[in-house]
Design a protein around this motif. Structure first.
Motif, PDB file in Angstrom:
ATOM      1  N   PRO A 219     -11.599 -17.818 -13.440  1.00  0.00           N
ATOM      2  CA  PRO A 219     -12.601 -17.527 -12.606  1.00  0.00           C
ATOM      3  C   PRO A 219     -12.686 -18.213 -10.625  1.00  0.00           C
ATOM      4  O   PRO A 219     -12.252 -19.442 -11.317  1.00  0.00           O
ATOM      5  N   GLY A 220     -13.305 -18.008 -10.078  1.00  0.00           N
ATOM      6  CA  GLY A 220     -13.041 -19.003  -8.816  1.00  0.00           C
ATOM      7  C   GLY A 220     -11.556 -18.665  -8.210  1.00  0.00           C
ATOM      8  O   GLY A 220     -11.413 -19.824  -7.284  1.00  0.00           O
ATOM      9  N   ALA A 221     -10.257 -18.190  -8.209  1.00  0.00           N
ATOM     10  CA  ALA A 221      -9.328 -18.395  -7.968  1.00  0.00           C
ATOM     11  C   ALA A 221      -9.571 -17.684  -6.232  1.00  0.00           C
ATOM     12  O   ALA A 221     -10.517 -16.898  -5.920  1.00  0.00           O
ATOM     13  N   VAL A 222      -9.384 -18.350  -5.112  1.00  0.00           N
ATOM     14  CA  VAL A 222      -8.825 -17.492  -3.760  1.00  0.00           C
ATOM     15  C   VAL A 222      -7.036 -17.808  -3.651  1.00  0.00           C
ATOM     16  O   VAL A 222      -6.356 -18.173  -4.184  1.00  0.00           O
ATOM     17  N   VAL A 223      -7.600 -16.426  -2.352  1.00  0.00           N
ATOM     18  CA  VAL A 223      -6.090 -15.980  -2.787  1.00  0.00           C
ATOM     19  C   VAL A 223      -5.949 -15.166  -0.602  1.00  0.00           C
ATOM     20  O   VAL A 223      -6.852 -14.657  -0.704  1.00  0.00           O
ATOM     21  N   VAL A 224      -5.185 -16.267  -0.099  1.00  0.00           N
ATOM     22  CA  VAL A 224      -5.587 -16.542   1.224  1.00  0.00           C
ATOM     23  C   VAL A 224      -4.449 -16.123   1.998  1.00  0.00           C
ATOM     24  O   VAL A 224      -2.951 -15.978   2.289  1.00  0.00           O
ATOM     25  N   VAL A 225      -4.632 -14.322   2.712  1.00  0.00           N
ATOM     26  CA  VAL A 225      -3.507 -14.377   3.763  1.00  0.00           C
ATOM     27  C   VAL A 225      -4.097 -14.250   4.935  1.00  0.00           C
ATOM     28  O   VAL A 225      -4.336 -13.687   5.827  1.00  0.00           O
ATOM     29  N   ASP A 226      -2.746 -15.715   5.857  1.00  0.00           N
ATOM     30  CA  ASP A 226      -3.470 -15.653   6.982  1.00  0.00           C
ATOM     31  C   ASP A 226      -2.647 -14.969   7.485  1.00  0.00           C
ATOM     32  O   ASP A 226      -1.444 -14.568   7.842  1.00  0.00           O
ATOM     33  N   ASP A 227      -3.337 -14.811   8.603  1.00  0.00           N
ATOM     34  CA  ASP A 227      -2.643 -13.606  10.035  1.00  0.00           C
ATOM     35  C   ASP A 227      -2.109 -12.527   9.153  1.00  0.00           C
ATOM     36  O   ASP A 227      -0.912 -11.259   9.690  1.00  0.00           O
ATOM     37  N   ALA A 228      -2.915 -11.459   8.593  1.00  0.00           N
ATOM     38  CA  ALA A 228      -3.036 -10.464   7.836  1.00  0.00           C
ATOM     39  C   ALA A 228      -2.251  -9.349   8.571  1.00  0.00           C
ATOM     40  O   ALA A 228      -2.169  -8.445   8.239  1.00  0.00           O
ATOM     41  N   GLU A 229      -2.298  -9.569  10.139  1.00  0.00           N
ATOM     42  CA  GLU A 229      -2.554  -8.073  10.373  1.00  0.00           C
ATOM     43  C   GLU A 229      -0.847  -8.087  11.407  1.00  0.00           C
ATOM     44  O   GLU A 229      -0.556  -6.831  10.746  1.00  0.00           O
ATOM     45  N   TYR A 230      -0.471  -9.072  10.395  1.00  0.00           N
ATOM     46  CA  TYR A 230       1.021  -8.682   9.922  1.00  0.00           C
ATOM     47  C   TYR A 230       1.614  -8.003   8.553  1.00  0.00           C
ATOM     48  O   TYR A 230       2.942  -8.636   8.705  1.00  0.00           O
ATOM     49  N   ALA A 231       1.005  -8.858   7.599  1.00  0.00           N
ATOM     50  CA  ALA A 231       1.348  -7.981   6.205  1.00  0.00           C
ATOM     51  C   ALA A 231       1.600  -7.025   6.395  1.00  0.00           C
ATOM     52  O   ALA A 231       1.218  -5.940   7.001  1.00  0.00           O
ATOM     53  N   ASP A 232       2.135  -6.595   5.244  1.00  0.00           N
ATOM     54  CA  ASP A 232       3.025  -5.000   5.344  1.00  0.00           C
ATOM     55  C   ASP A 232       1.962  -4.609   4.498  1.00  0.00           C
ATOM     56  O   ASP A 232       1.581  -4.966   4.200  1.00  0.00           O
ATOM     57  N   PRO A 233       2.014  -3.515   5.088  1.00  0.00           N
ATOM     58  CA  PRO A 233       0.368  -2.665   5.075  1.00  0.00           C
ATOM     59  C   PRO A 233       0.532  -2.506   3.300  1.00  0.00           C
ATOM     60  O   PRO A 233      -0.237  -2.407   2.283  1.00  0.00           O
ATOM     61  N   ALA A 234       1.302  -2.419   2.478  1.00  0.00           N
ATOM     62  CA  ALA A 234       2.700  -2.132   1.174  1.00  0.00           C
ATOM     63  C   ALA A 234       1.721  -3.240   0.430  1.00  0.00           C
ATOM     64  O   ALA A 234       0.691  -3.370  -0.625  1.00  0.00           O
ATOM     65  N   SER A 235       1.360  -3.973   0.783  1.00  0.00           N
ATOM     66  CA  SER A 235       0.887  -5.217   0.132  1.00  0.00           C
ATOM     67  C   SER A 235       0.158  -5.249   0.445  1.00  0.00           C
ATOM     68  O   SER A 235      -0.590  -5.976  -0.520  1.00  0.00           O
ATOM     69  N   LEU A 236      -0.801  -4.974   0.976  1.00  0.00           N
ATOM     70  CA  LEU A 236      -2.051  -5.134   1.296  1.00  0.00           C
ATOM     71  C   LEU A 236      -3.159  -4.218   0.085  1.00  0.00           C
ATOM     72  O   LEU A 236      -3.806  -4.764  -0.961  1.00  0.00           O
TER      73      LEU A 236
END
Length: 934
Positions: free
Chosen positions: A121-138
């Motif tokens: 519980p409470g885990a945190v996942v950060v995707v920095d500069d997410a505008e460059y993430a591939d849409p499939a990953s998001l």
């Protein structure tokens, strides 16, 4: 033309608080996605990194999306999966590069969902500069969060602004909340500079960087990296312009239409905010171009598109602002020197015609290329006019500009002294401190010593201030100073403030009389002296001044009225009129940078926080404390740090926030050279923090500075410094009854004469405890009931809870357990409403120790309620004496209980008892106390 509408933004402190709050909610409920946006260089990555670093005991994963991988399907999702802990069961097979999305995505979703569940519980996942993430990953990450079932995960996506990557719109669609970052504040700039450069910048340097960069994190970092040593030692010169910014703006301007560039240059010359009228007038005066609304609009469209400037369309007052002063400086750097001087000269004429004398003088100063004694005298006269109106920041700027323009070294020195004094009056202590360094090396005279004494005062150096102010007085009296004795007001007013901080009301009246009797009613110091004189008379028990204050406020300028509002609010607080206190103090808090005084505003915030504390509005009180604390740090106004942090330490300690309370304690004074106005709240804060943990020996130790101070001067005026009850309660618990009674008797008699109800209530509670310890329980109950009657109608839940808690403790000690149970229940209910978790737990412990309504469990291994309470405290590390004080028992009774506890639980000592309590997280089983046991 493009319209730019203002968008609400979080400051970095508030953004960090909001992320912590979101994480706290997520950790207890269901997963969520939050978007953090900021302009490039706006500090979003630094914010998220720092927040994640502060989260202890939770799984955190941080990945950055890379621009060259934006078309690589699932690359970000797989990177997240690699960094999450492996689930207990075998994770699902990951898709290979040859698999299509329909076949591979579900497999990856399942694997991520299993990993997220195992992350806890409470885990945190950060995707920095997410505008460059591939849409499939998001999409896969969002689906995994939905499929993770009972997992509670916070997914943070950071996005630049304006966002340009392929997934920018998708990030906005997925997010349940968006946190938009605004500018860094002054304290955040100091932290950023220290982290990057290893320097400890002064508050003055940080303020200059804030003004120069607009608080944009990337710009601050760039300037800090390139600033030479000479600038850090003299931060009032213009900071260096980063070469990269200069090249970028030069290229932008070179590519513009010449007419558009002329509009942008004219806007840069004018002081912000630039009105359309002023811009049109300056362009017309420049006469190289034909001015038309269409031309100005087209040029501003270009600036808007380049993210160089914005137009604020306030009805009736549209204005142009550069995105940061740094960019404005870069534009001005591209204007040839001769043309820049000509533009400033033209701008001065435009300002003159518009009636803006301050802007006209500033432009003339900018157009001067050497000393200008006439302009210096004009600026000095303007500064005196601002000072008479209480516009201290404007006065300081004008005085210091006049000093720079004056060719006469002695006259320039006098103007600089006046400028530093004005900055002190404005509360800009850090800047005054930096500028005063040159004065410390100059020859001593009355004016110089008076200003340095005032600086020492605001830094909280009582002894140094006394020496300097007395030396200034002696120089003025014997005529050895180079200045005549004709104007005693500035020095006398410094003695007024000094006497207030020394807590000497008779001296306040004396020096206020010197100021008000000077025959100079036009000076702002006269009104401030009257306000403090009113406070001094109230401290001495004078008549109610509320009607006179209301009449006086109607005829005062806002900057001067601020003093009376603060004084009236403080008096109302001391006299138990919390509603009037909140109204007056709330009116004294706001202050524009050019009007009023930041130091008076902070005084008002400190007493407003205390008012809200007594009213039970603790969340609001903490917001006021935290805001004021940042201002104190930014201004280096050390004098007011203790009175600001005192209510914060009280509230956070009572809520069980030990780290937060400790942070407040670190800002309290320990200096032997401190003023009573610092010593008293520092000691009271330490006393309350110790009392919140039941450590009454530390309460008595923390009170020693107050005991010593009370022996040499009168600090016992009802309502101002309510320290007696907390200290005498600790004395009673130590069996020092006569000492406690001797201490409260004169204060109680004084409160009787003045009819001060909250003081009578608090001291009555102590007297009731003394009666109970001496065996007169009926007298104890009678005094407690009378004390509670004193509080009736005052709307002070904080005091009411304390009294019910003390009453319950006393009744339980006297064997009146059912009555104690009811009193403690009332205290518990109030504390629960206040969020005082530490005291809710203490009420529960007291009630368990009383044994009322406790289910009988039987068995030789069970503990009585009182034994359970003793075991819990001793296992937590309390000594026998500390446990005895907290439970209102004798040390021998605690020792007796410990012997029985060890026998019942089969443990041999404190270490084994602590281990036993730790293993048994549920409350120890309890039985009723045997009849008659205390």
């Amino acid at each position: 033309m493009t319209f730019a509408h203002p968008v609400p933004r979080y400051g970095h402190h508030r953004a960090a608080d909001r992320l912590h709050a979101i994480h706290g909610a997520v950790a207890g409920e269901r997963s969520s996605i939050v978007l953090v946006t900021a302009a490039d260089g706006g500090g979003k990555s630094h914010l998220v990194d720092s927040v994640v670093a502060e989260l202890s005991g939770v799984t955190s994963v941080l990945v950055r999306a890379l621009p060259w991988e934006k078309d690589a399907r699932w690359v970000v999702a797989e990177r997240v999966l690699e960094r999450l802990p492996r689930p207990d069961t075998e994770p699902a097979r990951r898709p290979g590069p040859e698999e299509t999305e329909p076949a591979g995505a579900p497999v990856l979703v399942d694997a991520l969902a299993a990993a997220l569940v195992s992350a806890g519980p409470g885990a945190v996942v950060v995707v920095d500069d997410a505008e460059y993430a591939d849409p499939a990953s998001l999409r896969v990450l969002a689906s995994a969060l939905e499929d993770a079932g009972g997992a509670s995960v916070l997914l943070v996506l950071t996005l630049g602004s304006p966002a340009q990557g392929p997934s920018a719109d998708l990030c906005s669609e997925l997010a349940r909340e968006t946190v938009r970052l605004g500018a860094l504040d002054q304290s955040e700039i100091r932290t950023l500079v220290a982290t990057r450069t290893g320097r400890e910048p002064s508050a003055a340097a940080a303020r200059r960087l804030l003004d120069y960069t607009g608080g944009e994190a990337g710009a601050v970092a760039t300037v800090a990296d390139q600033a030479p040593d000479s600038w850090w030692n003299a931060p009032f010169s213009v900071p260096p312009l980063p070469a990269s910014v200069e090249r970028e703006i030069a290229a932008l301007l070179d590519g513009m239409d010449p007419n558009h560039r002329a509009v942008i240059e004219a806007a840069a010359v004018l002081s912000p905010p630039v009105t359309y009228e002023a811009l049109s007038a300056l362009l017309a005066a420049r006469s190289r171009i034909t001015v038309s609304p269409a031309l100005i609009g087209a040029a501003l469209d270009v600036a808007h598109a380049a993210d160089l400037a914005r137009v604020d369309f306030t009805p009736g007052a549209a204005s142009v602002r550069f995105r940061s002063p740094l960019l404005r400086t870069a534009v001005l750097r591209g204007v040839p020197p001769s043309e820049l001087l000509r533009l400033h000269t033209l701008a001065a004429h435009v300002a003159d015609e518009a009636g803006d004398l301050d802007a006209a003088l500033d432009h003339r100063a900018s157009a001067s290329i050497g000393p200008d004694p006439d302009l210096s005298e004009t600026m000095g006269a303007r500064a005196r006019m601002h000072a008479r109106a209480g516009r201290w920041s404007s006065a300081g700027h004008a005085y210091l500009t006049a000093a720079a323009l004056n060719p006469d070294a002695e006259r320039a020195r006098d103007l600089q002294i006046d400028g530093v004094d004005a900055l002190l009056n404005a509360g800009r202590i850090s800047e005054a401190r930096s500028l005063a360094q040159s004065l410390e090396r100059a020859r001593s005279d009355a004016r110089r010593d008076a200003v340095l004494g005032s600086l020492a005062l605001h830094l909280g150096h009582a002894g140094e201030a006394q020496v300097l102010l007395e030396r200034a007085l002696a120089a003025r009296t014997d005529g050895t100073a180079g200045t005549p004795n004709s104007n005693p007001v500035p020095l006398a007013q410094k003695f007024v403030v000094h006497s207030l901080c020394e807590w000497r009301p008779a001296r306040i009246r004396h020096w206020a009389g010197v100021v008000t009797g000077s025959g100079r009613p036009e000076q702002p110091e006269v009104e401030e002296a009257r306000a403090i004189e009113m406070l001094g008379r109230a401290i001495e028990g004078g008549p109610d001044t509320a009607p006179a204050v209301e009449d006086r406020l109607a005829g005062l300028a806002p900057a001067v009225a601020q003093r009376f509002e603060m004084a009236a609010g403080w008096i109302a607080l001391a006299r138990d009129d919390l509603e009037s206190a909140r109204r007056h103090l709330g009116s004294a808090v706001p202050t524009a940078d050019v009007s009023g005084s930041a130091r008076i505003s902070i005084w008002a915030q400190a007493w407003l926080a205390r008012t809200l504390l007594l009213r039970g509005e603790w969340d609001d009180a903490l917001r006021v404390v935290d805001t004021a604390a940042r201002r104190v740090d930014d201004l280096e106004l050390d004098l007011l740090a203790p009175v600001v942090h005192w209510p914060g330490a009280v509230i956070r300690s009572m809520r069980g926030d030990h780290l937060g309370a400790a942070a407040h304690l670190r800002n309290l004074t320990t200096s032997a050279d401190a003023y009573p106005i610092q010593v008293i709240p520092s000691a009271m804060a330490r006393m309350q923090v110790a009392a919140s943990t039941g450590d009454y020996s530390s309460v008595r130790l923390a009170a020693q500075p107050l005991v010593a101070l009370a022996a040499e001067r009168d600090i016992d005026q009802p309502g101002y410094w309510p320290w007696h009850d907390l200290y005498t309660h600790a004395l009673v618990l130590a069996g020092r009854l006569d000492e406690a009674e001797e201490l409260i008797e004169p204060a109680e008699a004084r409160a009787e004469r003045q009819g001060h109800r909250s003081t009578l209530a608090r001291l009555g509670a102590v007297r009731a405890r003394i009666a109970a310890v001496r065996g007169d329980v009926d007298e104890c109950s009678r005094i407690f009931r009378r004390s509670l009657d004193h509080l009736d109608g005052l709307a002070m839940p904080y005091y009411s809870a304390r009294m019910h808690f003390g009453y319950g403790q006393t009744l339980r000690r006297a064997g009146r357990r059912r009555e104690a149970h009811l009193a403690l229940g009332t205290a518990r209910d109030i504390y629960e409403q206040l969020g005082a978790r530490a005291y809710v737990e203490r009420c529960d412990r007291e009630r368990r120790a009383g044994g009322v309504d406790v289910t009988r469990t039987g068995g030789n291994s069970t503990l009585t309620p009182q034994e359970s309470a003793v075991a819990t405290l001793v296992a937590a590390g309390r000594t026998n004496a500390q446990a005895a004080e907290e439970l209102f028992l004798s040390v021998k009774t605690v020792q007796y209980h410990l012997t029985r506890i060890y026998s019942k639980l089969g443990v041999s000592g404190r270490t084994e008892l602590a281990a036993f309590v730790s293993r048994n997280a549920e409350p120890l089983r309890t039985d009723h106390d045997p009849p008659g046991e205390l």
